[in-house]
Design a protein around this motif. Sequence first.
Motif, PDB file in Angstrom:
ATOM      1  N   LEU A  59       3.450  13.019   0.906  1.00  0.00           N
ATOM      2  CA  LEU A  59       2.947  11.667   0.675  1.00  0.00           C
ATOM      3  C   LEU A  59       4.045  10.753   0.118  1.00  0.00           C
ATOM      4  O   LEU A  59       4.133   9.578   0.474  1.00  0.00           O
ATOM      5  N   ILE A 119       0.843  -1.206   0.000  1.00  0.00           N
ATOM      6  CA  ILE A 119       0.000   0.000   0.000  1.00  0.00           C
ATOM      7  C   ILE A 119       0.871   1.247   0.000  1.00  0.00           C
ATOM      8  O   ILE A 119       0.609   2.221  -0.725  1.00  0.00           O
ATOM      9  N   ALA A 120       1.921   1.224   0.816  1.00  0.00           N
ATOM     10  CA  ALA A 120       2.835   2.375   0.871  1.00  0.00           C
ATOM     11  C   ALA A 120       3.512   2.597  -0.477  1.00  0.00           C
ATOM     12  O   ALA A 120       3.678   3.737  -0.923  1.00  0.00           O
ATOM     13  N   GLY A 159       5.197   7.504   2.057  1.00  0.00           N
ATOM     14  CA  GLY A 159       5.132   6.238   1.337  1.00  0.00           C
ATOM     15  C   GLY A 159       6.482   5.537   1.334  1.00  0.00           C
ATOM     16  O   GLY A 159       6.577   4.330   1.581  1.00  0.00           O
ATOM     17  N   MET A 203       1.878   6.836  -6.738  1.00  0.00           N
ATOM     18  CA  MET A 203       0.849   7.819  -7.073  1.00  0.00           C
ATOM     19  C   MET A 203       1.336   9.235  -6.786  1.00  0.00           C
ATOM     20  O   MET A 203       1.164  10.146  -7.608  1.00  0.00           O
ATOM     21  N   ALA A 204       1.978   9.419  -5.636  1.00  0.00           N
ATOM     22  CA  ALA A 204       2.496  10.740  -5.277  1.00  0.00           C
ATOM     23  C   ALA A 204       3.563  11.195  -6.258  1.00  0.00           C
ATOM     24  O   ALA A 204       3.623  12.374  -6.634  1.00  0.00           O
ATOM     25  N   TRP A 232       2.102  16.367  -2.224  1.00  0.00           N
ATOM     26  CA  TRP A 232       2.611  15.138  -2.831  1.00  0.00           C
ATOM     27  C   TRP A 232       4.021  14.817  -2.337  1.00  0.00           C
ATOM     28  O   TRP A 232       4.397  13.639  -2.225  1.00  0.00           O
ATOM     29  N   PHE A 268       0.951   4.258  -2.835  1.00  0.00           N
ATOM     30  CA  PHE A 268       0.815   5.687  -2.525  1.00  0.00           C
ATOM     31  C   PHE A 268       2.057   6.450  -2.971  1.00  0.00           C
ATOM     32  O   PHE A 268       1.959   7.574  -3.467  1.00  0.00           O
ATOM     33  N   ARG A 269       3.207   5.844  -2.805  1.00  0.00           N
ATOM     34  CA  ARG A 269       4.454   6.473  -3.221  1.00  0.00           C
ATOM     35  C   ARG A 269       4.480   6.696  -4.734  1.00  0.00           C
ATOM     36  O   ARG A 269       4.834   7.773  -5.214  1.00  0.00           O
TER      37      ARG A 269
END
Length: 339
Positions: A123, A97-98, A127, A104-105, A120, A101-102
């Motif tokens: 995040l 999950i991290a 992440g 995506m950021a 961002w 998110f990483r």
Amino acid sequence: MLDFSGFLNLPIIWLVILVVAISLYVILDGFDLGVGILLPFAPTDNCRDTMVNSISPFWDGNETWLVLSGGVLFIAFPLAYSIVIPALYLPIILMLIALVFRGMAFEFRSKSGLKNKKMWNVLFHFGSLTATFFQGVILGTIVQGFEVEGRLFVGGSFSWLSAFSITTGIALIFGYVLLGATWLILKTENETQRWARKCALYSMIYVPILMGIVSLWLPFIDSDIFNIWFKIPNILYLMPVPILTILTTYFLYKAITEKNELLPFLLSILLFCFGFIGFGISLWPWAVPRKLTIWETAAAPESLSLMLVGVVIILPIILIYTGYSYYIFRGKSTKNKLY
């Protein structure tokens, strides 16, 4: 003496492939995770842009080795996979999950204005930090071993959570910070490089201390590990590992202070390699520590032989395109957008 013929040889070959994949993931994705951890603390927005651009061509390709590691464990050592993965469901899920998110950021950051870019950045930092911590926790849990009855994991959902696994998680964070900082020394100039050098020196305070704590703790996890390291004549044969680790740490510190650009990154990688060797010595020959060996958990010889044909073809291709990408994007990074 081991008989390295027939079936016995195949699990060892696959173990080497697994170790290579994990090592390359930790080293290659380690430096870009380290850059992500450092990102919010950079002195200016231009420095942050330069940092992101230094890893932009590589970060997603580096994660190829994580996928390969999981695939090799699944196809070559299915019994170990069926025990280890259930024992580590929660930290693995949180790590993934991290990483999502990483990623995506990272992508949204490049398309955002200044205000959103700061969000961002944060995040991306968290992440990277979370993914790194849980990778260290996973490593610590594997070294500690699992509660196994027969061929099943019988521990609880939080059996992975221990003082040792938390310590290895924290140690890996500072290790990745060191890799990230030395990468930035290599890839950046001026203000960013000066700041990265300070970060590398700062991490050099904690990395040797945490490596020492983990190394001294490790033999006391289990009597078998203690005997491996301290029983005569093993202690004499294995003494070069800690000695070379200490020497590497000294020369790394010296390379950073003498403002060398390439050598700190190479020595940081070497320091990680000695860490791998130490863990490898402690875990040999277990696939599930102190429960099942690599031979007991390996797939059928026919399966290992057939799959090895595919790996012999695919692995060099991955290595070639990875090396080529690093060659193409060699040189210093700037704050200008790459795309």
